[in-house]
Scaffold this active site. Structure first.
Site, mmCIF file in Angstrom:
data_model
loop_
_atom_site.group_PDB
_atom_site.id
_atom_site.type_symbol
_atom_site.label_atom_id
_atom_site.label_comp_id
_atom_site.label_asym_id
_atom_site.label_seq_id
_atom_site.Cartn_x
_atom_site.Cartn_y
_atom_site.Cartn_z
ATOM 1 N N ASP A 161 14.847 1.349 -6.199
ATOM 2 C CA ASP A 161 16.214 0.831 -6.252
ATOM 3 C C ASP A 161 16.363 -0.498 -6.986
ATOM 4 O O ASP A 161 17.426 -1.101 -6.970
ATOM 5 C CB ASP A 161 16.775 0.697 -4.836
ATOM 6 C CG ASP A 161 15.915 -0.199 -3.946
ATOM 7 O OD1 ASP A 161 15.056 -0.918 -4.475
ATOM 8 O OD2 ASP A 161 16.117 -0.178 -2.711
ATOM 9 N N SER A 165 11.535 -5.147 4.586
ATOM 10 C CA SER A 165 12.008 -3.823 4.185
ATOM 11 C C SER A 165 10.908 -2.909 3.665
ATOM 12 O O SER A 165 11.106 -1.699 3.576
ATOM 13 C CB SER A 165 13.101 -3.951 3.116
ATOM 14 O OG SER A 165 12.654 -4.742 2.032
ATOM 15 N N HIS A 207 12.602 -2.152 -4.234
ATOM 16 C CA HIS A 207 11.655 -1.395 -3.414
ATOM 17 C C HIS A 207 11.029 -0.241 -4.197
ATOM 18 O O HIS A 207 11.595 0.227 -5.179
ATOM 19 C CB HIS A 207 12.359 -0.854 -2.169
ATOM 20 C CG HIS A 207 13.102 -1.900 -1.410
ATOM 21 N ND1 HIS A 207 14.462 -2.110 -1.566
ATOM 22 C CD2 HIS A 207 12.683 -2.809 -0.505
ATOM 23 C CE1 HIS A 207 14.850 -3.104 -0.786
ATOM 24 N NE2 HIS A 207 13.787 -3.551 -0.127
#
Length: 406
Positions: free
Chosen positions: A372, A47, A375
């Site tokens: 978040d 990610s 991340h």
């Protein structure tokens, strides 16, 4: 640099064509194994690098990345990136393209021009699953492709199934079937599209830049989120490193000449893990979880040592370790010097990984390192990209053969 106004598309295309043609007259030789202007960028990972593959694979799933405030800072909409805006790969790709196509005397105006192109939605490095579904995959992948998938691991999905971990969407931490090895296999398909002969394949591989990672974080993250202990997770490290090394060796066998391999950032400094293990031992200097960061340091040291072995075994290949750990730790230990608020350096702007649907986004993500809970923000990723492009967290830096900074 902010873009005051967006030029007409015709002007953008004409300017790009003129500048691109003018650069072909350059005859300056590049150092061995390293091109001053890489023709393509291929990236693998999770990610931290995914620009939309995850949401394409899980097309019918719901999740926070499908809604604002994800993507709000730069794109103004969710794009499948796990941040408020751009990722490291976006900054690397943009900067590479500026340098590949543009004359140095026009660099200032050109940087503005390419930012306008970005806002028009022009993408040189598409998410693989999106590009493969397009009408002309060969054209989509002309400048490279991004194979990274959020939540991806270095080890295979089957490995974790045999360890009795759940991989489906019903678990809080689903493990997608896009391990690093699978991503490499998908790259082979793209390579076959771009090169029909051995000579063409060699040319594509030699003129491309490969970003292998960050990868490996989720090999530890998934077990932790499925209630495994540090003692259970720690023995995975050698196997994770071996899996990464095997994939790098496949790329070398295919003809890759330039690779950058990031380590893992300090996971013990993320708000998610600070909330999961509130009573664990913390480093008094940083406030981060000591045991978890020690695991990451072991991983990074093993990776760095293996990359050194690969360099000795393949002297014609440039393999550079990227010190993401110190890069991010520097943002945490010196927040104000890097434009972040000291009071919130270990807090998430939008703590959706911690608070779920009750999360409320902060007013200014650029003042936060973390977005978040797991991340980073675009502001942090931009500084991380700079550390790779111009140093000091990659030696040699990616753009050390080019003449200008972005």
């Amino acid at each position: 640099m902010a873009v005051a106004s967006t030029p007409p598309l015709q002007l953008v295309v004409a300017a790009l064509l003129a500048l691109s043609l003018s650069t072909t007259a350059s005859s300056s030789p590049a150092p061995a194994n390293r091109s001053s202007c890489y023709k393509r960028l291929f990236s693998f990972g999770d990610s931290l690098t995914d620009t939309g593959n995850y949401i394409i694979h899980y097309a019918n799933a719901s999740g926070p990345v499908l809604a604002l405030p994800y993507g709000e800072t730069f794109f103004g909409r969710p794009t499948g990136r796990w941040s408020d805006g751009r990722l490291i790969i976006d900054f690397i790709g943009k900067c590479m393209d500026e340098r590949r196509h543009l004359l140095s005397t026009y660099m200032h105006d050109a940087c503005e021009l390419f930012r306008a192109v970005e806002r028009l939605g022009f993408q040189y490095w598409p998410a693989y699953l999106k590009g493969a579904a397009g009408k002309s995959p060969v054209e989509e992948f002309r400048y490279g492709a991004n194979f990274a998938v959020a939540a991806a691991t270095a080890l295979s999905q089957d490995f974790f199934l045999k360890k009795n971990l759940r991989v489906d969407l019903l678990t809080p931490s689903p493990i997608p079937p896009y391990s690093l090895g699978v991503q490499i296999d998908l790259f082979k398909k793209v390579l076959a599209m771009l090169a029909s002969t051995d000579q063409e394949r060699k040319e594509v591989m030699a003129s491309s830049l490969f970003l292998v990672g960050e990868i490996g974080l989720n090999d530890y993250n998934h077990p932790f989120l499925q209630n495994k202990t540090l003692e259970w997770v720690r023995p995975l490290a050698p196997q994770v490193i071996e899996s990464i090394v095997l994939s790098i060796e496949v790329l070398i066998e295919l003809g890759a000449k330039t690779m950058y391999v990031p380590g893992i950032f300090p996971l013990g400094c993320t708000p998610l893990y600070l909330s999961l293990f509130p009573g664990d031992d913390r480093d008094p200097a940083t406030g981060c979880l000591r045991g978890l960061n020690d695991l990451i340091l072991v991983h990074n040291h093993m990776l760095e040592a293996k990359l050194e072995e690969l360099r000795r075994d393949h002297p014609g290949v440039s393999i550079t370790y990227v010190n993401s750990y110190d890069n991010v730790l520097g943002l945490i230990t010196a927040p104000t010097q890097n434009g972040f608020d000291k009071e919130t350096v270990l807090e998430a702007c939008y703590p959706v990984f911690i608070s779920g649907s009750a999360a409320v986004p902060c007013l200014d993500p650029s003042r936060h390192v973390n977005f978040d809970g797991l991340h980073m923000t675009e502001a942090a990723y931009k500084l991380m990209a700079r550390g790779m492009l111009d140093g000091p967290f990659a030696a040699p830096p990616i753009m050390s053969t080019c003449n200008h900074s972005c």
